[in-house]
Design a protein around this motif. Structure first.
Motif, PDB file in Angstrom:
ATOM      1  N   HIS A   1       4.540  15.084  -4.777  1.00 40.28           N
ATOM      2  CA  HIS A   1       3.808  13.826  -4.918  1.00 40.28           C
ATOM      3  C   HIS A   1       2.473  13.902  -4.170  1.00 40.28           C
ATOM      4  O   HIS A   1       2.448  14.209  -2.980  1.00 40.28           O
ATOM      5  N   ALA A   2       1.381  13.616  -4.885  1.00 39.50           N
ATOM      6  CA  ALA A   2       0.040  13.753  -4.314  1.00 39.50           C
ATOM      7  C   ALA A   2      -0.234  12.758  -3.202  1.00 39.50           C
ATOM      8  O   ALA A   2      -1.017  13.042  -2.290  1.00 39.50           O
ATOM      9  N   VAL A   3       0.361  11.579  -3.270  1.00 33.74           N
ATOM     10  CA  VAL A   3       0.105  10.541  -2.268  1.00 33.74           C
ATOM     11  C   VAL A   3       1.280  10.386  -1.305  1.00 33.74           C
ATOM     12  O   VAL A   3       1.111  10.408  -0.080  1.00 33.74           O
ATOM     13  N   GLU A   4       2.475  10.232  -1.848  1.00 35.92           N
ATOM     14  CA  GLU A   4       3.629   9.945  -1.004  1.00 35.92           C
ATOM     15  C   GLU A   4       3.899  11.024   0.028  1.00 35.92           C
ATOM     16  O   GLU A   4       4.207  10.735   1.185  1.00 35.92           O
ATOM     17  N   THR A   5       3.777  12.301  -0.380  1.00 37.88           N
ATOM     18  CA  THR A   5       4.096  13.384   0.554  1.00 37.88           C
ATOM     19  C   THR A   5       3.145  13.418   1.748  1.00 37.88           C
ATOM     20  O   THR A   5       3.600  13.390   2.898  1.00 37.88           O
ATOM     21  N   PRO A   6       1.814  13.473   1.545  1.00 38.88           N
ATOM     22  CA  PRO A   6       0.940  13.496   2.734  1.00 38.88           C
ATOM     23  C   PRO A   6       1.027  12.207   3.557  1.00 38.88           C
ATOM     24  O   PRO A   6       0.914  12.255   4.787  1.00 38.88           O
ATOM     25  N   ARG A   7       1.236  11.077   2.905  1.00 36.68           N
ATOM     26  CA  ARG A   7       1.372   9.821   3.669  1.00 36.68           C
ATOM     27  C   ARG A   7       2.607   9.868   4.561  1.00 36.68           C
ATOM     28  O   ARG A   7       2.570   9.421   5.712  1.00 36.68           O
ATOM     29  N   SER A   8       3.693  10.420   4.042  1.00 39.91           N
ATOM     30  CA  SER A   8       4.919  10.505   4.837  1.00 39.91           C
ATOM     31  C   SER A   8       4.753  11.417   6.045  1.00 39.91           C
ATOM     32  O   SER A   8       5.521  11.334   7.008  1.00 39.91           O
ATOM     33  N   LEU A   9       3.735  12.273   5.987  1.00 44.49           N
ATOM     34  CA  LEU A   9       3.464  13.205   7.087  1.00 44.49           C
ATOM     35  C   LEU A   9       2.434  12.653   8.065  1.00 44.49           C
ATOM     36  O   LEU A   9       2.012  13.349   8.982  1.00 44.49           O
ATOM     37  N   GLY A  10       2.012  11.400   7.842  1.00 45.31           N
ATOM     38  CA  GLY A  10       1.112  10.744   8.785  1.00 45.31           C
ATOM     39  C   GLY A  10      -0.358  10.830   8.458  1.00 45.31           C
ATOM     40  O   GLY A  10      -1.199  10.553   9.323  1.00 45.31           O
ATOM     41  N   PHE A  11      -0.704  11.166   7.212  1.00 44.46           N
ATOM     42  CA  PHE A  11      -2.107  11.285   6.818  1.00 44.46           C
ATOM     43  C   PHE A  11      -2.592  10.016   6.128  1.00 44.46           C
ATOM     44  O   PHE A  11      -1.847   9.370   5.380  1.00 44.46           O
ATOM     45  N   THR A  12      -3.851   9.676   6.379  1.00 44.40           N
ATOM     46  CA  THR A  12      -4.539   8.683   5.568  1.00 44.40           C
ATOM     47  C   THR A  12      -4.909   9.374   4.266  1.00 44.40           C
ATOM     48  O   THR A  12      -5.566  10.414   4.276  1.00 44.40           O
ATOM     49  N   THR A  13      -4.481   8.805   3.147  1.00 44.14           N
ATOM     50  CA  THR A  13      -4.722   9.444   1.857  1.00 44.14           C
ATOM     51  C   THR A  13      -6.010   8.910   1.238  1.00 44.14           C
ATOM     52  O   THR A  13      -6.193   7.707   1.099  1.00 44.14           O
ATOM     53  N   ALA A  14      -6.904   9.820   0.867  1.00 44.57           N
ATOM     54  CA  ALA A  14      -8.207   9.456   0.298  1.00 44.57           C
ATOM     55  C   ALA A  14      -8.370  10.146  -1.043  1.00 44.57           C
ATOM     56  O   ALA A  14      -8.484  11.371  -1.114  1.00 44.57           O
ATOM     57  N   ALA A  15      -8.355   9.362  -2.118  1.00 45.61           N
ATOM     58  CA  ALA A  15      -8.490   9.898  -3.467  1.00 45.61           C
ATOM     59  C   ALA A  15      -9.955   9.968  -3.856  1.00 45.61           C
ATOM     60  O   ALA A  15     -10.678   8.974  -3.743  1.00 45.61           O
ATOM     61  N   MET A  16     -10.418  11.112  -4.306  1.00 42.24           N
ATOM     62  CA  MET A  16     -11.802  11.244  -4.749  1.00 42.24           C
ATOM     63  C   MET A  16     -11.904  10.783  -6.209  1.00 42.24           C
ATOM     64  O   MET A  16     -11.392  11.435  -7.123  1.00 42.24           O
ATOM     65  N   ALA A  17     -12.540   9.624  -6.402  1.00 43.94           N
ATOM     66  CA  ALA A  17     -12.643   9.054  -7.748  1.00 43.94           C
ATOM     67  C   ALA A  17     -13.730   7.988  -7.759  1.00 43.94           C
ATOM     68  O   ALA A  17     -14.063   7.399  -6.717  1.00 43.94           O
ATOM     69  N   LEU A  18     -14.271   7.750  -8.938  1.00 46.92           N
ATOM     70  CA  LEU A  18     -15.286   6.707  -9.109  1.00 46.92           C
ATOM     71  C   LEU A  18     -14.609   5.421  -9.572  1.00 46.92           C
ATOM     72  O   LEU A  18     -14.111   5.341 -10.690  1.00 46.92           O
ATOM     73  N   THR A  19     -14.556   4.431  -8.680  1.00 45.65           N
ATOM     74  CA  THR A  19     -14.032   3.119  -9.029  1.00 45.65           C
ATOM     75  C   THR A  19     -14.935   2.067  -8.404  1.00 45.65           C
ATOM     76  O   THR A  19     -15.823   2.378  -7.595  1.00 45.65           O
ATOM     77  N   ASP A  20     -14.702   0.822  -8.744  1.00 37.64           N
ATOM     78  CA  ASP A  20     -15.492  -0.266  -8.158  1.00 37.64           C
ATOM     79  C   ASP A  20     -15.237  -0.395  -6.665  1.00 37.64           C
ATOM     80  O   ASP A  20     -16.051  -0.981  -5.937  1.00 37.64           O
ATOM     81  N   ASN A  21     -14.116   0.148  -6.196  1.00 36.71           N
ATOM     82  CA  ASN A  21     -13.753   0.029  -4.776  1.00 36.71           C
ATOM     83  C   ASN A  21     -13.994   1.308  -3.981  1.00 36.71           C
ATOM     84  O   ASN A  21     -13.631   1.381  -2.812  1.00 36.71           O
ATOM     85  N   SER A  22     -14.605   2.287  -4.601  1.00 36.46           N
ATOM     86  CA  SER A  22     -14.823   3.559  -3.899  1.00 36.46           C
ATOM     87  C   SER A  22     -15.814   3.387  -2.755  1.00 36.46           C
ATOM     88  O   SER A  22     -16.843   2.723  -2.901  1.00 36.46           O
TER      89      SER A  22
END
Length: 267
Positions: free
Chosen positions: A182-203
């Protein structure tokens, strides 16, 4: 050193170089028996110095006392060295060897993400990136710019693919890496802030204080064509972008990774 002259294209001793596919080399059913092919003296040396175990060497005869000589000193005396003319080796492998030397090596034992990232501050999460050139370039930038580990979802290309290794110039041997589900769940469970590189209105910008202030960051990189899946973007803690000019909306994933790694490197 045991030099073995190869004259027949069907010689089974060099099947690992000549006829096995990347899938067969990887040996998914028995990973502990997997093999990878490393090309060029410089990259082979990087792998040897990183502790990877050689199985055999394939090179032009003239390289035994030339480009391959320093490598042979780093290998066991009884390791087989298959040799032949440039034309013979080109016929065996299907292409002319750029630097005249190939090495078959044991694939490393895979480690769990928790072990790989125990002391990591910045990790790259590669989600479903399938181009071997991009994988190699991402690893080269990760090594050069201080990324502590690379985690790849299982839809991504194998970093130990022959071309990925070559493009990375051996950097795949220098950065700890492993597979995750899992791209998000796994690093988050390890204590990382997850930052997705993408163009959105909230980026937010890659130089945002929200990222600079995070003690541990997992930067998630998406596919070459469509980018990250919407579900990954929505699940991440932050969505980040690289500010651009001239109405350019995005960079190739490998180029974007290099820019982001530099911005988030240890100051």
């Amino acid at each position: 050193m045991t030099a073995i002259e190869i004259t027949e294209l069907c010689d089974p001793r060099i099947a690992v170089y000549a006829s096995l596919t990347e899938h067969q080399l990887r040996n998914r059913l028995n990973p502990e028996k997997g093999v990878m092919i490393v090309e060029s003296p410089k990259v082979i040396e990087v792998a040897l110095r990183a502790g990877y175990r050689p199985i055999s060497l394939l090179c032009e005869g003239r390289h035994i006392t030339g480009d391959a000589a320093p490598l042979l000193k780093m290998c066991a005396d009884d390791m087989p060295v298959y040799t032949g003319s440039r034309e013979t080796l080109a016929a065996l492998t299907g292409y002319t060897l750029t630097r005249g030397v190939l090495c078959a090596m044991e694939r490393p034992v895979q480690h769990e993400a928790a072990q790989l990232t125990a002391e990591a501050r910045l990790v790259a999460v590669v989600d479903a990136v399938t181009d071997t050139t991009n994988i190699g370039a991402i690893f080269r930038s990760a090594a050069a710019l201080g990324v502590d580990a690379v985690l790849l979802t299982r839809q991504s290309c194998d970093p130990l693919n022959r071309r990925s290794i070559r493009v990375s110039m051996g950097s795949v041997f220098l950065v700890p890496w492993g597979w995750i589900d899992h791209a998000v769940e796994t690093p988050r469970s390890l204590g990382f802030t997850t930052a997705a590189m993408a163009l959105t209105d909230n980026s937010v910008s890659i130089d945002s204080p929200l990222l600079a202030g995070a003690p541990r960051v997992a930067l998630i990189l998406g596919t070459e064509g469509d980018g990250l899946d919407r579900s990954v973007i929505e699940a991440a803690d932050l969505t980040v972008k690289i500010p651009m000019s001239h109405s350019v909306d995005s960079l190739n994933v490998a180029a974007a990774a290099a820019v982001a790694f530099w911005q988030l490197r240890r100051k």
